[in-house]
Design a protein around this motif. Structure first.
Motif, PDB file in Angstrom:
ATOM      1  N   VAL A   1       0.847  -1.195   0.000  1.00  9.81           N
ATOM      2  CA  VAL A   1       0.000   0.000   0.000  1.00  9.81           C
ATOM      3  C   VAL A   1       0.883   1.244   0.000  1.00  9.81           C
ATOM      4  O   VAL A   1       2.079   1.180   0.302  1.00  9.81           O
ATOM      5  N   THR A   2       0.284   2.368  -0.358  1.00 13.65           N
ATOM      6  CA  THR A   2       1.011   3.631  -0.245  1.00 13.65           C
ATOM      7  C   THR A   2       0.821   4.163   1.171  1.00 13.65           C
ATOM      8  O   THR A   2      -0.127   3.804   1.869  1.00 13.65           O
ATOM      9  N   LEU A   3       1.731   5.028   1.591  1.00 13.09           N
ATOM     10  CA  LEU A   3       1.632   5.580   2.938  1.00 13.09           C
ATOM     11  C   LEU A   3       0.352   6.395   3.113  1.00 13.09           C
ATOM     12  O   LEU A   3      -0.308   6.306   4.138  1.00 13.09           O
TER      13      LEU A   3
ATOM     14  N   ARG B   1       2.772  -3.764   3.495  1.00  8.07           N
ATOM     15  CA  ARG B   1       4.169  -3.450   3.171  1.00  8.07           C
ATOM     16  C   ARG B   1       4.210  -2.087   2.501  1.00  8.07           C
ATOM     17  O   ARG B   1       3.432  -1.816   1.573  1.00  8.07           O
ATOM     18  N   MET B   2       5.111  -1.227   3.019  1.00  6.18           N
ATOM     19  CA  MET B   2       5.207   0.136   2.494  1.00  6.18           C
ATOM     20  C   MET B   2       6.666   0.535   2.340  1.00  6.18           C
ATOM     21  O   MET B   2       7.519   0.061   3.097  1.00  6.18           O
ATOM     22  N   THR B   3       6.933   1.407   1.372  1.00  5.01           N
ATOM     23  CA  THR B   3       8.292   1.903   1.175  1.00  5.01           C
ATOM     24  C   THR B   3       8.320   3.406   1.407  1.00  5.01           C
ATOM     25  O   THR B   3       7.488   4.139   0.873  1.00  5.01           O
TER      26      THR B   3
ATOM     27  N   TRP C   1       9.684   7.774  12.299  1.00  9.12           N
ATOM     28  CA  TRP C   1       8.515   7.688  11.439  1.00  9.12           C
ATOM     29  C   TRP C   1       8.945   7.118  10.084  1.00  9.12           C
ATOM     30  O   TRP C   1      10.012   7.454   9.572  1.00  9.12           O
ATOM     31  N   LEU C   2       8.084   6.307   9.516  1.00 16.19           N
ATOM     32  CA  LEU C   2       8.224   5.970   8.098  1.00 16.19           C
ATOM     33  C   LEU C   2       7.496   7.090   7.354  1.00 16.19           C
ATOM     34  O   LEU C   2       6.347   7.397   7.666  1.00 16.19           O
ATOM     35  N   ALA C   3       8.173   7.746   6.411  1.00 11.02           N
ATOM     36  CA  ALA C   3       7.588   8.931   5.789  1.00 11.02           C
ATOM     37  C   ALA C   3       7.727   8.887   4.277  1.00 11.02           C
ATOM     38  O   ALA C   3       8.602   8.217   3.728  1.00 11.02           O
ATOM     39  N   ARG C   4       6.837   9.578   3.623  1.00 10.43           N
ATOM     40  CA  ARG C   4       6.894   9.733   2.170  1.00 10.43           C
ATOM     41  C   ARG C   4       6.235  11.061   1.843  1.00 10.43           C
ATOM     42  O   ARG C   4       5.266  11.451   2.505  1.00 10.43           O
ATOM     43  N   LEU C   5       6.744  11.745   0.832  1.00  6.94           N
ATOM     44  CA  LEU C   5       6.134  13.001   0.410  1.00  6.94           C
ATOM     45  C   LEU C   5       5.357  12.764  -0.878  1.00  6.94           C
ATOM     46  O   LEU C   5       5.724  11.902  -1.677  1.00  6.94           O
ATOM     47  N   SER C   6       4.275  13.525  -1.063  1.00 10.25           N
ATOM     48  CA  SER C   6       3.585  13.453  -2.349  1.00 10.25           C
ATOM     49  C   SER C   6       3.508  14.860  -2.923  1.00 10.25           C
ATOM     50  O   SER C   6       3.430  15.834  -2.182  1.00 10.25           O
TER      51      SER C   6
ATOM     52  N   ILE D   1       3.632  17.483   0.201  1.00 12.25           N
ATOM     53  CA  ILE D   1       2.938  17.242   1.471  1.00 12.25           C
ATOM     54  C   ILE D   1       3.425  15.900   2.005  1.00 12.25           C
ATOM     55  O   ILE D   1       3.475  14.914   1.272  1.00 12.25           O
ATOM     56  N   GLY D   2       3.781  15.871   3.288  1.00  9.49           N
ATOM     57  CA  GLY D   2       4.346  14.656   3.864  1.00  9.49           C
ATOM     58  C   GLY D   2       3.307  13.794   4.556  1.00  9.49           C
ATOM     59  O   GLY D   2       2.279  14.275   5.013  1.00  9.49           O
ATOM     60  N   THR D   3       3.587  12.487   4.603  1.00  7.34           N
ATOM     61  CA  THR D   3       2.760  11.526   5.322  1.00  7.34           C
ATOM     62  C   THR D   3       3.678  10.716   6.238  1.00  7.34           C
ATOM     63  O   THR D   3       4.753  10.299   5.805  1.00  7.34           O
ATOM     64  N   ARG D   4       3.266  10.498   7.487  1.00  9.02           N
ATOM     65  CA  ARG D   4       4.123   9.819   8.462  1.00  9.02           C
ATOM     66  C   ARG D   4       3.388   8.678   9.153  1.00  9.02           C
ATOM     67  O   ARG D   4       2.189   8.760   9.400  1.00  9.02           O
ATOM     68  N   ILE D   5       4.147   7.654   9.491  1.00  6.69           N
ATOM     69  CA  ILE D   5       3.620   6.537  10.286  1.00  6.69           C
ATOM     70  C   ILE D   5       4.664   6.197  11.338  1.00  6.69           C
ATOM     71  O   ILE D   5       5.858   6.039  11.003  1.00  6.69           O
TER      72      ILE D   5
END
Lengths: 250, 330
Positions: free
Chosen positions: A144-146, A167-169, A181-186, A195-199
């Motif tokens: 999945v995406t973050l 599972r996420m990258t 945090w596991l993070a990704r920007l979109s 804009i960032g997303t964090r887990i």
């Protein structure tokens, strides 16, 4: 500004655009859909530059033809800042500034945005389009995406995530309160609007900031729901260090 | 009037280093110092700023090129009589027609500045060209679709954006017609851009406009990148609480962030704490006034123009957003 300097600035800028587009580095800055337009832009800049260069060379060969339009004395091929036909048009100096992006691309090659940008943000979960998320696709674990994960965890109370391995990258962003945090920007258009997303990842070893990882794990309640500030929690079962994906944004 | 004097042809020119030589020398120094430069930029804040700067330039370049190609084509291939035929004779009527025409051309705000300049150079009344300048990046189909996508389930916000933007553009056009002075506006003499053929004119105009506006775009992108790094996003949330402060803050943010009009709806949507009217203000102001646009306009039309036009547009834009927001969004 002299024709030959104009030509060189256009050629350098065209070369810089061609370089980032050719090498996939453009994905650090803009969306993949821009690629054809960037190629066209590079081609236009190189073509305009080449034609301006031809003009400049012709001008050099016939120096006597450089006649003052504005009454100022013009030298032939010897330059000063009052040369050519542009000087009455104030601000010709501004073209020099176009060398800044060229230098930034060739000399510094700025990387994709990362942990620094994510850590500065306060909101994390933008309300999704649909109130009820559809069930996760099959797969164990399921990729999945973050932003999908965070949307389901925060705005759907994690209902569709229960009893599933996901599972996420993303990249590591240190949490000042402990762990990471596991993070990704979109990005919607370019990196200026990222804009960032964090887990929050639990049960994982400490890794340095901006390390790209693929994390497998399961959602667990406790990160908060129905709030744009909520940061959901993932209990990890495996964390693998991976190379940076071709497109660093989601 | 005296006859223009042709300087005597010099047989042995004394060597003086010129722009080309400085350029070459500068590039050599920078290439040698590259390692040191990369180390210098090894600070997260600087690196982030550099990335945002390059990103805005890369994103804007195709749109700026589209704009200068259009302005070149207007100069070279569209006869001045065409505009007299399409636009109403009455200037007060030409303003809304030109404003509405903005809905037809899909482009970012960077494209509209050279196009408006080209229109004025071809004799289109400045008021109409300015209405087009403001409306084109705000109400074109791409922007409308992206707004629709960014606000699922809120189609009234798309309508509100269209109405408030067009209203602002038309009011600004009429204000210019009533109060504007020709001397505020610098439309560069373009005689030196007339080439030996239509294609040559097209190429000279497009190249000139690109080099000229491009430099100002660099200044704007630089300022936006600096703001992006210097203003902590946390400041925003505290402002959102107060409705009046919120609208002012969203207008200020639209100006400072300088986001492309095709992307700003997604950013507006991310400000979840703000009211719909505050988000509308952000989307109305952003395509009309922001750091890179102020810089581009100052470069293209002159500083005297920019210092009057930008603040007035902000005031009218906020007023239009408040009225339209009150009617459509509550």
């Amino acid at each position: 500004m002299r024709r030959d300097v104009q030509a060189i600035i256009l050629l350098l800028l065209g070369g810089a655009v061609l370089r980032v587009t050719w090498s996939d580095a453009y994905l650090n800055y803009v969306r993949e859909g821009m690629r054809p337009f960037l190629f066209i832009s590079a081609g236009l800049l190189l073509a305009f530059g080449a034609m301006a260069m031809v003009d400049a060379i012709r001008q050099l060969r016939t120096p006597a033809k450089v006649v003052a339009i504005d009454g100022l004395e013009h030298d032939d091929d010897v330059d000063d800042d009052h040369d050519d036909d542009h000087d009455h048009d104030h601000g010709a100096w501004s073209s020099w500034l176009l060398l800044l992006p060229v230098l930034a691309i060739f000399l510094i090659a700025p990387p994709a945005l990362g942990a620094y940008s994510v850590a500065r943000e306060t909101t994390n979960a933008i309300p999704p389009a649909e109130a009820k998320a559809p069930p996760l696709p099959p797969g164990d674990p399921v990729e999945v995406t973050l932003s999908d994960f965070v949307g389901r965890a925060v705005w759907d109370s994690g209902l569709t995530l229960q009893d599933r391995q996901v599972r996420m990258t993303g990249f590591v962003t240190p949490n000042p309160a402990g762990g990471w945090w596991l993070a990704r920007l979109s990005i919607a258009c370019c990196a200026a609007d990222a804009i960032g997303t964090r887990i929050q990842v639990q049960g994982a070893p400490i890794l340095p900031a901006n390390t790209w990882v693929t994390v497998t794990g399961a959602w667990t309640p406790g990160g908060g729901t129905m709030s744009a500030d909520a940061i959901p929690i993932l209990v990890s079962s495996s964390v693998d260090v991976v190379p940076e994906p071709r497109n660093p944004y989601e | 009037m005296t006859e223009p004097t042709i300087p005597p042809l010099r047989t042995s020119a004394r060597y003086r280093p010129g722009a080309l030589e400085y350029l070459a020398l500068g590039l050599i120094v920078l290439v040698i110092g590259q390692r040191w430069l990369v180390d210098l930029f090894d600070i997260p804040a600087l690196q982030t700023g550099a990335t945002v700067f390059v990103a805005i330039m890369i994103q804007a370049t195709p749109f700026l090129l589209l704009g200068v190609v259009l302005s070149g084509a207007i100069a070279a291939f569209v006869p001045a009589s065409f505009w007299r035929r399409v636009l109403p004779k009455n200037n007060a009527l030409a303003v809304p027609v030109a404003g509405a025409a903005g809905a037809l051309i899909p482009g970012c705000e960077c494209a509209s500045v050279p196009v408006a300049n080209g229109l004025m150079a071809r004799g289109v009344t400045p008021a109409a060209a300015l209405a087009f300048l403001l409306s084109a990046p705000a109400i074109n189909p791409i922007v409308m679709v992206s707004t629709f996508v960014a606000f699922p389930g809120e189609p009234e916000l798309v309508l509100a954006r269209f109405v408030a933007s067009l209203l602002t553009a038309v009011v600004m056009g009429w204000l210019w017609l009533r109060f504007g002075k020709g001397e505020w506006l610098r439309i560069g003499p373009r005689t030196h851009l007339i080439g030996s053929s239509s294609f040559h004119t097209f190429r000279l105009t497009a190249t000139h406009d690109f080099l000229h506006a491009g430099g100002y775009l660099v200044i704007g992108a630089f300022a936006a990148a600096a703001i992006n790094v210097l203003v902590p996003p946390a400041v925003m949330n505290t402002v959102a609480e107060n409705p009046f402060l919120a609208i002012g803050a969203m207008a200020a943010l639209a100006i400072l962030l300088s986001i492309c009009s095709e992307a700003d709806a997604f950013i507006a949507a991310s400000f979840t704490e703000f009211s719909s009217t505050a988000k509308l203000t952000f989307m109305v102001i952003g395509p009309m006034v922001d750091l890179k646009l102020i810089s581009l306009q100052a470069g293209t039309f002159g500083r005297a123009f920019a210092v009057r036009f930008a603040p007035t547009t902000v005031a009218i834009g906020i007023a239009a957003s408040l009225i339209v927001g009150w009617v459509l969004l509550t």
